[in-house]
Every structure is written in C-alpha cells, then in structure tokens.
Design an enzyme around this catalytic site. Structure first.
Site, PDB file in Angstrom:
ATOM      1  N   THR A   1       0.812  -1.083  -0.164  1.00  0.00           N
ATOM      2  CA  THR A   1       0.034   0.077  -0.126  1.00  0.00           C
ATOM      3  C   THR A   1       1.056   1.390   0.071  1.00  0.00           C
ATOM      4  O   THR A   1       0.778   2.435  -0.794  1.00  0.00           O
ATOM      5  CB  THR A   1      -0.726   0.003   1.172  1.00  0.00           C
ATOM      6  OG1 THR A   1      -1.822  -1.107   1.345  1.00  0.00           O
ATOM      7  CG2 THR A   1      -1.842   1.294   1.277  1.00  0.00           C
TER       8      THR A   1
ATOM      9  N   ASN B   1      -5.688  -9.738  -7.604  1.00  0.00           N
ATOM     10  CA  ASN B   1      -5.729 -10.631  -6.398  1.00  0.00           C
ATOM     11  C   ASN B   1      -7.158 -11.396  -6.020  1.00  0.00           C
ATOM     12  O   ASN B   1      -7.382 -12.374  -5.441  1.00  0.00           O
ATOM     13  CB  ASN B   1      -5.660  -9.457  -5.114  1.00  0.00           C
ATOM     14  CG  ASN B   1      -6.543  -8.184  -5.156  1.00  0.00           C
ATOM     15  OD1 ASN B   1      -6.358  -7.680  -6.170  1.00  0.00           O
ATOM     16  ND2 ASN B   1      -7.425  -8.060  -4.110  1.00  0.00           N
TER      17      ASN B   1
ATOM     18  N   GLN C   1       0.726 -10.022  -6.118  1.00  0.00           N
ATOM     19  CA  GLN C   1       0.373 -11.411  -6.186  1.00  0.00           C
ATOM     20  C   GLN C   1       0.916 -12.108  -7.379  1.00  0.00           C
ATOM     21  O   GLN C   1       0.846 -13.429  -7.232  1.00  0.00           O
ATOM     22  CB  GLN C   1      -1.469 -11.228  -6.729  1.00  0.00           C
ATOM     23  CG  GLN C   1      -2.270 -10.802  -5.839  1.00  0.00           C
ATOM     24  CD  GLN C   1      -2.506 -11.427  -4.201  1.00  0.00           C
ATOM     25  OE1 GLN C   1      -1.962 -12.638  -4.095  1.00  0.00           O
ATOM     26  NE2 GLN C   1      -3.118 -10.858  -3.347  1.00  0.00           N
TER      27      GLN C   1
ATOM     28  N   SER D   1       4.765  -6.980  -1.701  1.00  0.00           N
ATOM     29  CA  SER D   1       4.522  -7.171  -0.343  1.00  0.00           C
ATOM     30  C   SER D   1       4.863  -8.549   0.244  1.00  0.00           C
ATOM     31  O   SER D   1       4.564  -9.500  -0.364  1.00  0.00           O
ATOM     32  CB  SER D   1       2.753  -7.296  -0.187  1.00  0.00           C
ATOM     33  OG  SER D   1       2.560  -7.262   1.056  1.00  0.00           O
ATOM     34  N   ALA D   2       5.534  -8.207   1.466  1.00  0.00           N
ATOM     35  CA  ALA D   2       6.280  -9.630   1.878  1.00  0.00           C
ATOM     36  C   ALA D   2       5.154 -10.764   2.420  1.00  0.00           C
ATOM     37  O   ALA D   2       5.404 -12.012   2.293  1.00  0.00           O
ATOM     38  CB  ALA D   2       7.032  -9.368   3.151  1.00  0.00           C
ATOM     39  N   HIS D   3       3.840 -10.059   2.921  1.00  0.00           N
ATOM     40  CA  HIS D   3       2.965 -11.023   3.337  1.00  0.00           C
ATOM     41  C   HIS D   3       2.359 -12.117   2.484  1.00  0.00           C
ATOM     42  O   HIS D   3       1.606 -13.050   2.814  1.00  0.00           O
ATOM     43  CB  HIS D   3       2.260 -10.604   4.425  1.00  0.00           C
ATOM     44  CG  HIS D   3       1.079  -9.726   4.024  1.00  0.00           C
ATOM     45  ND1 HIS D   3      -0.140 -10.139   4.025  1.00  0.00           N
ATOM     46  CD2 HIS D   3       1.013  -8.452   3.571  1.00  0.00           C
ATOM     47  CE1 HIS D   3      -1.045  -9.092   3.408  1.00  0.00           C
ATOM     48  NE2 HIS D   3      -0.254  -8.046   3.247  1.00  0.00           N
TER      49      HIS D   3
ATOM     50  N   THR E   1      13.607   4.784  10.237  1.00  0.00           N
ATOM     51  CA  THR E   1      14.439   3.703  10.648  1.00  0.00           C
ATOM     52  C   THR E   1      13.581   2.600  10.078  1.00  0.00           C
ATOM     53  O   THR E   1      12.406   2.182  10.043  1.00  0.00           O
ATOM     54  CB  THR E   1      14.295   3.650  12.284  1.00  0.00           C
ATOM     55  OG1 THR E   1      14.971   4.891  12.836  1.00  0.00           O
ATOM     56  CG2 THR E   1      15.264   2.340  12.769  1.00  0.00           C
TER      57      THR E   1
ATOM     58  N   CYS F   1     -11.834  -7.074   3.737  1.00  0.00           N
ATOM     59  CA  CYS F   1     -11.940  -5.568   3.879  1.00  0.00           C
ATOM     60  C   CYS F   1     -11.571  -5.530   5.489  1.00  0.00           C
ATOM     61  O   CYS F   1     -12.020  -6.288   6.225  1.00  0.00           O
ATOM     62  CB  CYS F   1     -13.488  -5.508   3.388  1.00  0.00           C
ATOM     63  SG  CYS F   1     -14.355  -3.974   4.245  1.00  0.00           S
TER      64      CYS F   1
HETATM   65  N1  PLP Z   1      -1.946  -4.926  -4.002  1.00  0.00           N
HETATM   66  C1  PLP Z   1      -2.442  -6.159  -4.009  1.00  0.00           C
HETATM   67  C2  PLP Z   1      -2.817  -6.681  -5.451  1.00  0.00           C
HETATM   68  C3  PLP Z   1      -2.864  -6.720  -2.894  1.00  0.00           C
HETATM   69  O1  PLP Z   1      -3.617  -8.106  -2.986  1.00  0.00           O
HETATM   70  C4  PLP Z   1      -2.598  -6.230  -1.743  1.00  0.00           C
HETATM   71  C5  PLP Z   1      -2.949  -6.810  -0.400  1.00  0.00           C
HETATM   72  O2  PLP Z   1      -4.039  -6.973   0.392  1.00  0.00           O
HETATM   73  C6  PLP Z   1      -2.053  -5.035  -1.746  1.00  0.00           C
HETATM   74  C7  PLP Z   1      -1.583  -4.457  -2.953  1.00  0.00           C
HETATM   75  C8  PLP Z   1      -1.577  -4.177  -0.416  1.00  0.00           C
HETATM   76  O3  PLP Z   1      -0.603  -4.743   0.179  1.00  0.00           O
HETATM   77  P1  PLP Z   1      -0.072  -4.635   1.833  1.00  0.00           P
HETATM   78  O4  PLP Z   1      -1.092  -5.328   2.514  1.00  0.00           O
HETATM   79  O5  PLP Z   1       1.431  -4.867   1.856  1.00  0.00           O
HETATM   80  O6  PLP Z   1      -0.198  -3.061   1.898  1.00  0.00           O
END
Ligand code: PLP
Length: 382
Positions: free
Chosen positions: A69, A159, A187, A203-205, A241, A324
């Site tokens: 994000t 996604n 994704q 995004s790492a997660h 940091t 959401c």
């Molecule tokens: N973009 C996509 C396609 C996503 O699926 C997500 C995750 O929900 C994001 C951006 C946002 O990533 P983050 O959770 O690291 O802010």
C-alpha cells in the site's frame, strides 16, 4: 483447519520466522556505525539482494516500505511530483493518469487522491473486459487520442480473480507513448515471473514473509520525489528507521519465492471437485490466463456471507475476494468492472492456495461445500 486464503495473506514461512527472530536479537540501528549497527545493515543489504533477485532487478533499485500500500502510494505521489520537479531539467509533467478498473483499492484510492491534489492531472480508467483482462486496445486508443505525458497503473495479476494482466503490452504502449508504468506485482511474486516496469510494488506477506513490509522497485532514472522527508534512510527515498526484522523476514521469504512457481495441481483439483458437486458453479475469469493458485467462484443462490460462515464453522477458511478491514463482505469492484451482476457477485468466494496448502485442505473444502449445498438444497425443497 484448512487455510485457503493465501491471496489475503500467506502464513509466515519457517525460514522467514527464523530470520525475523534473528534480526530482533541484533538490536542495532542500521544507520549506526558500531558493530550492532553494521550487523543490522548487513541483514538489510542481504535481504535487499534477495528481494532484487525475486524482482529480477538490481539491489540498488529496491526501496523497502511498510508494505505494498505504501509502495503504491509512494510511486504515485513520487512519480507525479518527481515529473513536475524534473521540468527544470527538461522533463515533462504527468498530465494523464490511467488506472485499470481492477487495481487494488490502495492504488485506486491514491490515484484518486493524487489526481485531486495536482491541478491539470486527469484520471482515466482502463476498462476491463468480461474475461477479467484489462482492455489494452482501449488504453492504446486513449493514449493516441489525448496529449501529454501519462502514468499507467496496471497490476500484474488480480488478487480476486487471479487473472494475469497484459503488462508486457502495456509496457510496449508506454515505451511508444513516452509514458511511465506502475505495476502492482503483489500477487505475481512467487506465482509467476515478476514483470519489469518503471515502478513495481511488492508485499512480503503474500509470499510467506511478515506483514507490514514491502518494497517499491524504482526503475533507473525514473522521476521520483520522495513524499516523506526524514533521516535519509533508503538513500533518501523512504525516510524512517528500517523495519529490520520485517525486512529480514521479507528477504528470507523472497529467496524461497524466487525459486518457486506455485503449482496448479491443488487449485485444478479443487475446481474439478467444485464442478462435480456444483455443476452450475461459475468460475470467474476461467477463460483467461490465471495465477495457478487462485479460483474465484460463485455458488448461485448462496450468499458469500452464508457460505463463509458455514465454511468457517467447519474450519475451512476462504474469502469473498478482497479482504475488507471492517471484516464485512463488500461487493467486488473487480466483478462489477467485469460486468457481473450484483446477485452473482454477492455469491463470490475465493480460494487461494500457497506454500502450506495440501490435498487435505482441498478435501476439507469439498466436504464443507458439499454439506452446505445439501443443507441449502433441502431448505429450498422444503
Ligand atoms: N496490491 C494487491 C494486489 C494486494 O493484494 C494487496 C494486499 O491486500 C496490496 C496491494 C496491499 O499490500 P499490503 O497489505 O502490503 O499493503
């Protein structure tokens, strides 16, 4: 428990957890010159190299952020301001911002905000076809019809549907038109090759790293004025940091994900089972190239809310599309853009597979869905 929601978040991999713990034990600031500081710096640079390999780029182009994000917001605000600032050196202002209708809300919201903030910047939507693919012909026509430098935002893969987007075509159009390209590759990472573009977000997660860390990959020499000032971290591009443990975990997850192309066997098996128990189920985007880990489907007549609750009681975790923050099921803007009506969209469920998924998960989901269908079917017959 059957966790089939890897597109929302992919559980922390063991290697990432160990990397996080190792980094937490260091307790140094990477900007400090002493031994602990140097140890922290070494961890960050090691992770940077691993994330660069995942993104098929150079470590010097990786800017760590608090997630995708933030990376998307930095790219949008930084590019538009950067292009405006570059006028002194012969650059051109960005006057057109093209955003596909199916971008993640983080990109949609920031694009809207940027367009409201910069006078003379026009926001234009790239429409999406019924098959879930962004309409590149429409983008080509709009680029040709209008004048001015453009920034285009097109995600690598959606996604919700998993539909892979024509990023290579968009890159060719951007080159031709002198436009800039932002690709949300969140994704795509670990599921297909990460595309290259002027701005790429990760995004790492979503790949088994920790939540709250991501990266912006900045192309060589692209316009970029950092929206946030501060201590000069990340070569002055993203102050603050560094999230040492998060970055270390991201690096560990990226190293594994770079060598992985998540296989389609489980998703395909799930879809085969689904068609067997619910022959009328609709699978969105199934005529298009899709990520091999994602299936987005509707069981007509069973609302997503009802289905998610029933599945959850059986320990089967799916989602209704984009997670959401309120925890509520929201109508999907992706399905709306594909022309799916609200009744069908209200039944949309997403199963997304990943490194921890097994055949037992598919089996548990099939049994739970079959029971749900039987219950609803008997109610309908009563
Ligand atoms: N973009 C996509 C396609 C996503 O699926 C997500 C995750 O929900 C994001 C951006 C946002 O990533 P983050 O959770 O690291 O802010």
């Amino acid at each position: 428990m059957a966790y089939l929601d890897h597109n929302a978040t992919s559980p922390l991999r063991e290697a990432a957890r160990l990397a996080v713990e190792g980094a937490l034990a260091i307790g140094g600031n990477a900007s400090s010159v002493h031994a602990r500081g140097r140890a922290a710096r070494a961890l960050i640079e090691d992770a940077r190299a691993k994330v660069a390999a995942l993104a098929r780029t150079e470590p010097s182009q990786v800017v760590f952020t608090s997630g995708a994000t933030e990376a998307g917001a930095l790219a949008l605000w930084g590019a538009v301001q950067g292009a405006a600032d570059s006028r002194d050196t012969g650059g051109a202002r960005i006057t057109r911002l093209f955003v596909s209708a199916i971008e993640h809300p983080s990109v949609l919201a920031n694009a809207q905000a940027v367009a409201e903030r910069f006078a003379g910047l026009k926001l234009e939507t790239i429409p999406v076809r019924r098959d879930g693919v962004a309409d590149i012909d429409a983008l080509r026509n709009s680029l040709r019809e209008g004048k001015g430098r453009a920034l285009i935002a097109l995600m690598a893969a959606n996604n919700e549907t998993g539909v892979i987007q024509p990023v290579a075509d968009a890159a060719a159009l951007a080159r031709e038109a002198g436009a800039l390209l932002l690709v949300d590759a969140v994704q795509a990472a670990g599921r297909m090759a990460v595309p290259q573009a002027d701005y790429v977000t990760l995004s790492a997660h979503k790949i088994g790293g920790p939540q709250g860390v991501g990266a912006l990959i900045l192309g060589e020499g692209v316009p970029f004025t950092p929206p946030v000032g501060g201590g000069g971290q990340e070569r002055g591009l993203r102050a603050g940091t560094e999230n040492l443990s998060g970055i270390a975990g991201f690096g560990a997850a990226a190293e594994i994900a770079a060598g992985e192309r998540y296989g389609s066997a489980l998703r395909d098996h799930f879809e085969a089972e689904l068609k067997e128990i619910a022959p009328n189920a609709i699978i969105f985007g199934d005529e298009s190239p899709r990520l091999s880990n994602t299936t987005y489907f509707a069981l007509l007549g069973i609302s997503a809310e009802t289905a998610l609750m029933a599945l959850d009681l059986d320990g089967v975790m799916l989602s209704s599309g984009s997670a959401c923050s309120s925890g509520k099921v929201k109508r999907s803007h992706v399905l709306a853009a594909m022309g799916v009506n609200d009744d069908v969209a209200g039944c949309a469920l997403r199963a997304s597979f990943g490194w921890s998924s097994t055949e037992a998960d598919v089996e548990a989901a099939r049994v739970s869905l079959e029971n749900l269908l039987a219950r609803v079917g008997s109610r309908a017959a009563a």
